[in-house]
Design a protein around this motif. Structure first.
Motif, PDB file in Angstrom:
ATOM      1  N   ALA A  31      29.545  24.420  31.489  1.00 35.51           N
ATOM      2  CA  ALA A  31      29.997  24.558  32.868  1.00 35.51           C
ATOM      3  C   ALA A  31      30.239  26.024  33.198  1.00 35.51           C
ATOM      4  O   ALA A  31      30.891  26.755  32.466  1.00 35.51           O
ATOM      5  N   GLY A  32      29.658  26.469  34.269  1.00 35.17           N
ATOM      6  CA  GLY A  32      29.858  27.844  34.699  1.00 35.17           C
ATOM      7  C   GLY A  32      28.968  28.860  34.025  1.00 35.17           C
ATOM      8  O   GLY A  32      29.177  30.056  34.188  1.00 35.17           O
ATOM      9  N   THR A  33      27.948  28.469  33.270  1.00 35.13           N
ATOM     10  CA  THR A  33      27.071  29.424  32.607  1.00 35.13           C
ATOM     11  C   THR A  33      25.850  29.696  33.466  1.00 35.13           C
ATOM     12  O   THR A  33      24.889  28.942  33.467  1.00 35.13           O
ATOM     13  N   GLY A  34      25.892  30.781  34.241  1.00 39.82           N
ATOM     14  CA  GLY A  34      24.750  31.198  35.041  1.00 39.82           C
ATOM     15  C   GLY A  34      24.456  30.230  36.169  1.00 39.82           C
ATOM     16  O   GLY A  34      25.248  29.350  36.510  1.00 39.82           O
ATOM     17  N   SER A  35      23.258  30.375  36.759  1.00 40.22           N
ATOM     18  CA  SER A  35      22.885  29.552  37.900  1.00 40.22           C
ATOM     19  C   SER A  35      22.261  28.227  37.492  1.00 40.22           C
ATOM     20  O   SER A  35      22.032  27.362  38.311  1.00 40.22           O
ATOM     21  N   ALA A  36      21.878  28.096  36.208  1.00 37.23           N
ATOM     22  CA  ALA A  36      21.366  26.807  35.718  1.00 37.23           C
ATOM     23  C   ALA A  36      22.568  25.942  35.387  1.00 37.23           C
ATOM     24  O   ALA A  36      23.233  26.139  34.391  1.00 37.23           O
ATOM     25  N   HIS A  37      22.878  24.975  36.243  1.00 38.96           N
ATOM     26  CA  HIS A  37      24.097  24.183  36.099  1.00 38.96           C
ATOM     27  C   HIS A  37      24.033  23.284  34.867  1.00 38.96           C
ATOM     28  O   HIS A  37      22.962  22.896  34.404  1.00 38.96           O
ATOM     29  N   ALA A  38      25.225  22.948  34.352  1.00 34.46           N
ATOM     30  CA  ALA A  38      25.311  22.131  33.148  1.00 34.46           C
ATOM     31  C   ALA A  38      24.577  20.805  33.294  1.00 34.46           C
ATOM     32  O   ALA A  38      23.858  20.377  32.395  1.00 34.46           O
ATOM     33  N   GLN A  39      24.747  20.162  34.441  1.00 39.34           N
ATOM     34  CA  GLN A  39      24.099  18.873  34.640  1.00 39.34           C
ATOM     35  C   GLN A  39      22.580  19.016  34.661  1.00 39.34           C
ATOM     36  O   GLN A  39      21.843  18.175  34.144  1.00 39.34           O
ATOM     37  N   ASP A  40      22.080  20.105  35.237  1.00 39.17           N
ATOM     38  CA  ASP A  40      20.647  20.358  35.266  1.00 39.17           C
ATOM     39  C   ASP A  40      20.101  20.540  33.855  1.00 39.17           C
ATOM     40  O   ASP A  40      18.999  20.093  33.541  1.00 39.17           O
ATOM     41  N   THR A  41      20.875  21.222  33.012  1.00 34.70           N
ATOM     42  CA  THR A  41      20.449  21.459  31.642  1.00 34.70           C
ATOM     43  C   THR A  41      20.353  20.148  30.877  1.00 34.70           C
ATOM     44  O   THR A  41      19.380  19.901  30.155  1.00 34.70           O
ATOM     45  N   ALA A  42      21.357  19.299  31.009  1.00 29.54           N
ATOM     46  CA  ALA A  42      21.320  17.992  30.353  1.00 29.54           C
ATOM     47  C   ALA A  42      20.134  17.174  30.854  1.00 29.54           C
ATOM     48  O   ALA A  42      19.508  16.438  30.092  1.00 29.54           O
ATOM     49  N   GLN A  43      19.812  17.326  32.133  1.00 34.06           N
ATOM     50  CA  GLN A  43      18.684  16.584  32.700  1.00 34.06           C
ATOM     51  C   GLN A  43      17.361  17.064  32.093  1.00 34.06           C
ATOM     52  O   GLN A  43      16.470  16.259  31.816  1.00 34.06           O
ATOM     53  N   ILE A  44      17.221  18.370  31.878  1.00 32.32           N
ATOM     54  CA  ILE A  44      16.001  18.886  31.247  1.00 32.32           C
ATOM     55  C   ILE A  44      15.881  18.315  29.842  1.00 32.32           C
ATOM     56  O   ILE A  44      14.811  17.892  29.412  1.00 32.32           O
ATOM     57  N   ALA A  45      16.989  18.312  29.103  1.00 37.11           N
ATOM     58  CA  ALA A  45      16.977  17.810  27.724  1.00 37.11           C
ATOM     59  C   ALA A  45      16.610  16.335  27.664  1.00 37.11           C
ATOM     60  O   ALA A  45      15.937  15.895  26.722  1.00 37.11           O
ATOM     61  N   THR A  46      17.035  15.573  28.663  1.00 33.41           N
ATOM     62  CA  THR A  46      16.840  14.124  28.614  1.00 33.41           C
ATOM     63  C   THR A  46      15.713  13.610  29.505  1.00 33.41           C
ATOM     64  O   THR A  46      15.192  12.522  29.273  1.00 33.41           O
ATOM     65  N   GLN A  47      15.328  14.412  30.529  1.00 30.47           N
ATOM     66  CA  GLN A  47      14.308  13.942  31.475  1.00 30.47           C
ATOM     67  C   GLN A  47      13.200  14.954  31.760  1.00 30.47           C
ATOM     68  O   GLN A  47      12.210  14.617  32.404  1.00 30.47           O
ATOM     69  N   GLY A  48      13.356  16.190  31.314  1.00 31.59           N
ATOM     70  CA  GLY A  48      12.396  17.235  31.644  1.00 31.59           C
ATOM     71  C   GLY A  48      12.803  17.973  32.900  1.00 31.59           C
ATOM     72  O   GLY A  48      13.787  17.613  33.554  1.00 31.59           O
ATOM     73  N   ASN A  49      12.047  19.031  33.253  1.00 23.64           N
ATOM     74  CA  ASN A  49      12.428  19.815  34.430  1.00 23.64           C
ATOM     75  C   ASN A  49      11.575  19.516  35.662  1.00 23.64           C
ATOM     76  O   ASN A  49      11.743  20.139  36.713  1.00 23.64           O
ATOM     77  N   GLY A  50      10.626  18.577  35.542  1.00 25.40           N
ATOM     78  CA  GLY A  50       9.799  18.235  36.684  1.00 25.40           C
ATOM     79  C   GLY A  50       8.780  19.293  37.046  1.00 25.40           C
ATOM     80  O   GLY A  50       8.111  19.194  38.075  1.00 25.40           O
ATOM     81  N   LYS A  51       8.644  20.302  36.194  1.00 29.17           N
ATOM     82  CA  LYS A  51       7.705  21.400  36.459  1.00 29.17           C
ATOM     83  C   LYS A  51       6.778  21.630  35.267  1.00 29.17           C
ATOM     84  O   LYS A  51       6.289  22.737  35.052  1.00 29.17           O
TER      85      LYS A  51
END
Length: 220
Positions: free
Chosen positions: A20-40
């Protein structure tokens, strides 16, 4: 939900909270990449490395959980720039933004050591000699001199070998040997790997894969 999945879920929540609070890549977004990918173009990391970051030993996919964040970021950058060649990881790394690479490195560094890796099998004697004493007749130092006692890892330059599968360690030694990986400090691993034969590699990989992680630090 059984106990194992309770532990995994708690670990993922802890990792997200720590970001939480680490840069502009939000914590929830990071967990989503790990579990679902980044859609890109980057698929979910868990497909190869597991929901708890333990990797898949049989397939040779490495453990990411509890590795040093700087080391993990460097590997993602190396996959992208070609200094570490890998046909699977290159398109994934290039599909991640700089912020996403850093966020994922932080995310996996905060995951705890997977409990399934805590009690591996017994070591191999030939591998033990190379790991703990080296072979100075060929200017091969003991692996533990850089990677720490039992291969627990030292900082960002020398990652843990304990808790990685024999298949993964073998693949990396051969990559150093063949020149498809060349992002090592001072070309140390390129020199060392070329002094090892097939049986040496098999033995030392098996030895490190068998080392217990009970005594390892959460962030090596």
């Amino acid at each position: 939900m059984n106990r194992r999945w309770d532990v995994i879920a708690a670990s993922l929540l802890a990792a997200v909270a720590s970001l939480a609070g680490t840069g502009s890549a939000h914590a929830q977004d990071t967990a989503q990449i790990a579990t679902q990918g980044n859609g890109k173009g980057a698929p979910p990391c868990l497909g190869c490395h597991g929901v708890d970051g333990a990797g898949q030993a049989a397939a040779g996919f490495p453990r990411l959980a509890a590795l040093d964040a700087t080391y993990l970021r460097r590997q993602l950058d190396s996959f992208a720039d070609g200094s570490r060649e890998n046909p699977v990881m290159k398109p994934i790394a290039t599909a991640l933004s700089s912020e996403e690479r850093q966020a994922l490195a932080n995310y996996y560094s905060h995951l705890p050591l997977p409990p399934t890796l805590a009690h591996p099998t017994a070591p191999d004697s030939r591998g033990a000699l190379l790991a703990t004493r080296g072979r100075w007749s060929q200017q091969v130092p003991a692996c533990e001199q850089c990677h720490g006692p039992g291969g627990v890892g030292v900082g960002a330059a020398f990652p843990p070998l304990a808790g990685q599968s024999a298949a993964y360690i073998t693949a990396q030694l051969k990559a150093w040997q063949q020149g498809s990986r060349h992002n090592d400090p001072l070309a140390l691993m390129q020199h060392i790997s070329k002094a090892l034969d097939e049986e040496d590699i098999k033995a030392v990989a098996a030895w490190f894969a068998a080392q217990p992680l009970d005594h390892a630090e959460t962030t090596p």
